[in-house]
Design a protein around this motif. Structure first.
Motif, mmCIF file in Angstrom:
data_model
loop_
_atom_site.group_PDB
_atom_site.id
_atom_site.type_symbol
_atom_site.label_atom_id
_atom_site.label_comp_id
_atom_site.label_asym_id
_atom_site.label_seq_id
_atom_site.Cartn_x
_atom_site.Cartn_y
_atom_site.Cartn_z
ATOM 1 N N GLU A 72 49.239 3.218 83.442
ATOM 2 C CA GLU A 72 50.067 3.613 82.369
ATOM 3 C C GLU A 72 49.358 4.646 81.556
ATOM 4 O O GLU A 72 50.186 5.586 81.118
ATOM 5 C CB GLU A 72 50.407 2.262 81.513
ATOM 6 N N ARG A 73 48.159 4.423 81.370
ATOM 7 C CA ARG A 73 47.559 5.599 80.767
ATOM 8 C C ARG A 73 46.205 6.304 81.493
ATOM 9 O O ARG A 73 45.330 6.694 80.950
ATOM 10 C CB ARG A 73 47.249 5.054 79.396
ATOM 11 N N SER A 74 46.102 6.005 82.682
ATOM 12 C CA SER A 74 44.794 6.357 83.503
ATOM 13 C C SER A 74 45.006 7.828 83.732
ATOM 14 O O SER A 74 45.768 8.515 83.796
ATOM 15 C CB SER A 74 44.754 5.614 84.862
ATOM 16 N N GLY A 75 43.470 8.353 83.949
ATOM 17 C CA GLY A 75 43.611 9.851 84.270
ATOM 18 C C GLY A 75 43.585 10.926 83.280
ATOM 19 O O GLY A 75 43.234 10.676 81.989
ATOM 20 N N CYS A 76 43.795 12.075 83.619
ATOM 21 C CA CYS A 76 43.724 13.341 82.632
ATOM 22 C C CYS A 76 44.749 13.410 81.680
ATOM 23 O O CYS A 76 44.524 13.795 80.784
ATOM 24 C CB CYS A 76 43.765 14.652 83.641
ATOM 25 N N ALA A 108 45.950 10.773 79.946
ATOM 26 C CA ALA A 108 45.948 9.673 78.851
ATOM 27 C C ALA A 108 46.218 9.880 77.655
ATOM 28 O O ALA A 108 47.261 9.283 76.861
ATOM 29 C CB ALA A 108 44.364 9.069 78.995
ATOM 30 N N ALA A 109 45.860 11.230 76.850
ATOM 31 C CA ALA A 109 46.150 11.202 75.423
ATOM 32 C C ALA A 109 47.248 12.086 75.495
ATOM 33 O O ALA A 109 47.861 11.930 74.388
ATOM 34 C CB ALA A 109 44.863 12.151 74.871
ATOM 35 N N SER A 139 38.706 14.188 81.867
ATOM 36 C CA SER A 139 38.413 12.931 81.711
ATOM 37 C C SER A 139 37.065 12.504 82.234
ATOM 38 O O SER A 139 36.686 12.703 83.320
ATOM 39 C CB SER A 139 39.440 12.200 82.380
ATOM 40 N N PHE A 161 36.131 9.919 82.805
ATOM 41 C CA PHE A 161 36.361 8.591 84.051
ATOM 42 C C PHE A 161 36.694 9.158 85.459
ATOM 43 O O PHE A 161 36.869 8.463 86.206
ATOM 44 C CB PHE A 161 37.367 7.605 83.380
ATOM 45 N N ALA A 167 41.777 2.497 87.130
ATOM 46 C CA ALA A 167 42.210 1.681 85.867
ATOM 47 C C ALA A 167 43.706 1.200 85.818
ATOM 48 O O ALA A 167 43.790 0.523 86.795
ATOM 49 C CB ALA A 167 42.138 2.848 84.732
ATOM 50 N N HIS A 168 44.273 1.350 84.980
ATOM 51 C CA HIS A 168 45.892 0.983 84.974
ATOM 52 C C HIS A 168 46.603 2.139 84.784
ATOM 53 O O HIS A 168 46.653 3.111 83.926
ATOM 54 C CB HIS A 168 46.080 0.037 83.913
#
Lengths: 558, 107
Positions: free
Chosen positions: A48-52, A54-55, A212, A214, A45-46
C-alpha cells in the motif's frame, strides 16, 4: 538449525521481487496479457505504501509533451549524461512513456489538464499530478489484477539451478519463516540503494534523505552474488535538494521558476549556459568553495497565494518542508538554502544496475530487471519504471512458456537458511546499526561522500577496497534479536556487497565523466577517446573477486 | 524527522487485523506495545513519509522535526477522508494552520 525454522514453499509462474512502481506495473501487464498465469509479488513491507512513492510525488518527469519525441527524449537524456547511455534502453522507455501515463490515469491518478482536456506541461517532459495517493493507486491495480501479494517477505537470494534463476528465497519479516518461492521466471524490481554513504544529517535525522532509506540494494546484491553482469555503478546519483529537510527542488525551480542564487544574490547558473543536472549541483559546490555560499533557490517573488499552494504541494509529497517553515517562523517566500545529498546508487536517475537487453533480460537466464535496479537508462523516473515493468513482464511471459518449475536441492536450501538466520545465533556481536555506521564512514571518507566533497582518487579508493573486505568479515559477527533485526542485518550485508562493486567501478573508470557523481581528481578530464564506453562487472563467488568488463557504446542510428 | 504517538488517543486499531500505522510504514518501524498501543521502534529510522500520520483513523500520530533541522515545536497531523486530507499544522507559538487538500485536485 533448520529443523527449528519453519519453511514455506510457494510455486508461481512469474515471481516479481519488489512491489513498487516497476513491480506493480509488471504484475498488471502480466495478468492482462495472460490471465491464466499465476503471478506473485514478493514485498518486504506492505505494498500500500512501500518503496519510493510512500509519501507521494507531485509531477511526472518523464512524459513526452507535444513537440517532444522519442528521439528528442533520447537526445536530452544522453546530453545530460555526458554522452554515455544505452540508446536502445532509453529509446524503448521513451516509446512507452505516454501510454503508461494514460494507463495510470485510468487507474485514478489525477493529472492537471487544460480546458480541452490536454495535460498541462510543467516543462518539456514534465506534467503536474496529485500523486499523494500514487502508491495506493498502483497497489490497488496490482491487487485487482489477481496478482498474489506476498507482503512482509524480504528476498535474500535467487534460487539458481543449472545457471537459471528459478525463484528466490525470502525471510518472513513478521513470521520469521523461511520462504522458498519457486518460479518459472523472475523479475527483479527492488529499487536501488540508499544508506551506502554517510547521510546529510546525523543521528536523529539520519533517515531524512532523498531516496527511500528502506531501499537497501538487495536486488543489486542478489544479482551480484549470483554472478549477474552489472553496469554503471560508478555513475552515482547525488540530488540537489533543500538543505536539512532534503525536500525536492523541482517544485520550486520548475514549478514556480525559482532561480539558483548565491549568497551575493547572483544567479550563478548563468555562467554555465544550459546546465545539465550534475552541473547544477557542481555549480553550487563551486560557489561554496569560492566563498560565495550558501546558495539558495530564490522564492522571494512568490505571492501569498503561491506560497500557500507550495505548502499544499509539499504536504502531498514531503511534509517535513512545511514543518521546517513553521519551526523557523518563515513563509515559503524566504529563499531556501540548497545543497547536495549523499550519493545513492540508483538506475532510475543515473544508470547503475543490471546489464539488460532491450527486453530487460539480465545476463542470468530466467531473470529480468525493471526500474531503479535496471542499468543503462538514466532519467527514467516513475513512468520509465512502469515502461520497464511492462517490457520485462512481456518478455518474461514469452520465456516461461517453455519452462518447467524446479527448485533447489535440500542442501542448497539448507545453506541459505544457515546464511540467513546466522545473526540470530551470534550473541556478542555487532548490531546492524554499528556496521552500517562503519560502512557509511569508510565510504564517506574514502569513496567520495559528502565529507570528502564527493572527490575520488585511486589511493583513497584502494583503502576503501581494503576496508570493505575487512567489513565483510566483520559482518559474520552481526547479531540479531528478532526478525526485524535480522532484516536490518541483511540490509547491511547487501549494502557491503553493493559497495564493493561500486568501489571497483569507481577505480576502473580513469577519467571524470559526470562531475560530482564521479569526479576523479587524479583523472580530472572527460576522455571520450578511451572512456566513452560502459564499465561493467561480474562477481565471482568462488574466488570472491570482481571481474571488470568494458562494453562499447552502441549508437542507435536515426 | 519522526513521529509522536498520543497513547491516550491510540487504541491500537482494536478489532482491526493489523493497526493501520503498523501496516503502512514502509520501513516496518511501528509495532504494538505490550499495552496494545502503537509505538515506533526507533525514531531515528523514520523517513518522514507521513504514511502512518495519514493512515491513523484517530489522529493519534503527529510528526515533528528533530532539533538539528527544526524542532522548535511545530507539529503536523492529518485527517484522511475519501476525497480529501485535512492537515493541521501547529506552529511553535500555538497558532494552527489548516489545509484541506482534495484528492482530485492538482496543485
Amino acid at each position: 538449525m533448520s529443523d527449528k525454522i519453519s519453511k514455506v514453499v510457494i510455486d508461481t509462474d512469474l515471481l516479481i521481487i519488489g512491489g513498487g512502481a516497476a513491480g506493480c506495473y509488471a504484475a498488471v501487464v502480466a495478468k492482462e496479457t495472460n490471465p491464466s498465469i499465476d503471478v506473485t509479488i514478493m514485498e518486504k513491507a506492505h505494498i500500500e505504501r512501500s518503496g519510493c512513492l510512500a509519501a507521494g510525488i507531485n509531477a511526472i518527469n518523464a512524459y513526452l509533451n507535444p513537440g517532444e519525441t522519442s528521439e528528442t527524449f533520447l537526445e536530452y537524456v544522453k546530453k545530460d549524461s555526458s554522452g554515455l547511455v544505452r540508446d536502445d534502453l532509453v529509446y524503448t522507455i521513451a516509446e512507452g512513456l505516454n501510454e503508461v501515463t494514460r494507463k495510470v490515469e485510468s487507474w485514478g491518478l489525477p493529472i492537471l489538464k487544460d480546458e480541452e482536456g490536454n495535460y498541462v506541461a510543467r516543462g518539456k517532459r514534465s506534467i503536474r499530478i496529485n500523486g499523494e495517493r500514487f502508491k495506493p493507486i498502483i497497489a490497488r491495480a496490482a491487487l485487482q489484477s489477481g496478482t498474489r501479494i506476498l507482503n512482509r517477505v524480504a528476498a535474500t537470494n535467487y534460487i539458481v539451478v543449472d545457471n537459471r534463476v528459478v525463484g528466490a528465497y525470502g525471510l518472513g519479516v513478521r513470521d520469521g519463516k523461511f520462504y522458498i518461492i519457486r518460479a518459472k521466471g523472475v523479475i527483479c524490481a527492488t529499487g536501488g540503494a540508499a544508506g551506502i554513504y554517510r547521510p546529510n544529517n546525523d543521528g536523529s535525522a539520519s533517515h531524512k534523505m532523498w531516496y527511500s532509506p528502506f531501499n537497501t540494494g538487495t536486488g543489486y546484491a542478489m544479482g551480484i552474488r549470483a554472478g549477474a553482469e552489472m553496469t554503471g555503478f560508478e555513475m552515482r546519483f547525488i540530488a540537489l535538494r533543500v538543505k536539512d529537510t532534503i525536500a525536492p527542488t523541482g517544485t520550486l525551480a520548475q514549478g514556480v521558476s525559482a532561480p539558483q542564487i548565491n549568497a551575493k544574490g547572483e544567479k550563478y547558473l548563468q555562467r554555465w549556459g544550459k546546465a545539465t543536472t550534475p552541473q547544477r549541483l557542481q555549480a553550487t559546490l563551486e560557489e561554496n568553495q569560492a566563498g560565495r555560499g550558501p546558495c539558495y533557490l530564490d522564492t522571494s517573488h512568490l505571492t501569498p497565494q503561491q506560497a500557500n499552494s507550495l505548502k499544499e504541494a509539499y504536504l502531498n509529497m514531503c511534509p517535513g518542508m512545511v514543518l521546517a517553515w513553521a519551526d523557523y517562523g518563515v513563509e515559503p517566500n524566504k529563499p531556501l538554502e540548497i545543497g547536495g545529498s549523499e550519493p545513492y546508487i540508483v538506475g532510475g536517475h543515473t544508470q547503475s544496475g543490471y546489464w539488460v537487453d532491450i527486453h530487460r533480460r539480465t545476463t542470468l537466464a530466467g531473470l529480468y530487471a525493471a526500474g531503479d535496479v535496471a542499468g543503462g537508462s538514466p532519467k527514467k523516473y516513475v513512468t520509465g519504471c512502469f515502461v520497464e515493468g511492462k517490457l520485462a513482464a512481456q518478455a518474461a511471459l514469452e520465456y516461461i512458456k517453455g519452462v518447467e518449475l524446479t527448485g533447489p536441492s535440500p542442501e542448497e536450501a539448507e545453506m541459505e537458511i544457515r546464511r540467513v538466520f546466522a545473526p540470530l545465533r551470534v550473541e556478542q556481536g555487532f548490531l546492524p546499526t554499528e556496521l552500517e555506521e562503519a560502512l557509511q564512514k569508510l565510504m564517506d571518507e574514502y569513496a567520495g561522500g559528502i565529507g570528502s566533497g564527493y572527490l575520488l582518487n585511486e589511493e583513497k579508493l584502494l583503502i576503501a577496497r581494503e576496508k570493505l573486505v575487512a567489513l565483510k568479515e566483520q559482518a559474520h559477527q552481526l547479531t540479531a534479536r528478532d526478525s526485524h533485526d535480522l532484516v536490518l542485518a541483511h540490509e547491511v550485508i547487501d549494502r557491503i556487497d553493493v559497495a564493493r562493486v561500486l568501489v571497483e567501478h569507481l577505480l576502473h573508470r580513469k577519467e571524470t565523466r559526470w562531475p560530482c557523481y564521479q569526479t576523479r581528481t587524479d583523472f580530472p578530464q572527460r576522455d571520450d577517446e578511451n572512456w566513452l564506453k560502459f564499465v561493467n562487472s561480474v562477481y565471482d563467488p568462488v574466488n570472491d573477486g570482481i571481474r571488470m568488463v568494458e562494453r562499447e557504446l552502441i549508437v542507435l542510428s536515426s | 524527522m519522526s513521529i509522536k504517538i498520543n497513547e491516550t488517543v491510540c487504541n491500537g486499531c482494536g478489532g482491526a487485523e493489523e493497526s493501520f500505522c503498523v501496516r503502512v510504514c514502509p520501513g516496518d518501524l511501528l509495532k504494538l506495545s505490550a499495552g496494545g498501543k502503537a509505538a515506533i521502534r526507533d525514531p531515528r529510522d523514520c523517513w518522514d513519509c507521513a504514511a502512518c500520520v495519514k493512515a491513523c483513523p484517530r489522529q493519534a500520530i503527529e510528526m515533528y522535526l528533530p532539533a538539528q533541522i527544526g524542532g522548535r515545536g511545530a507539529t503536523l497531523k492529518a485527517k484522511t477522508g475519501r476525497d480529501k486530507i485535512i492537515w493541521t499544522l501547529k506552529h511553535p507559538e500555538g497558532r494552527e494552520e489548516v489545509f484541506e487538500i482534495e484528492a482530485e485536485k492538482v496543485i
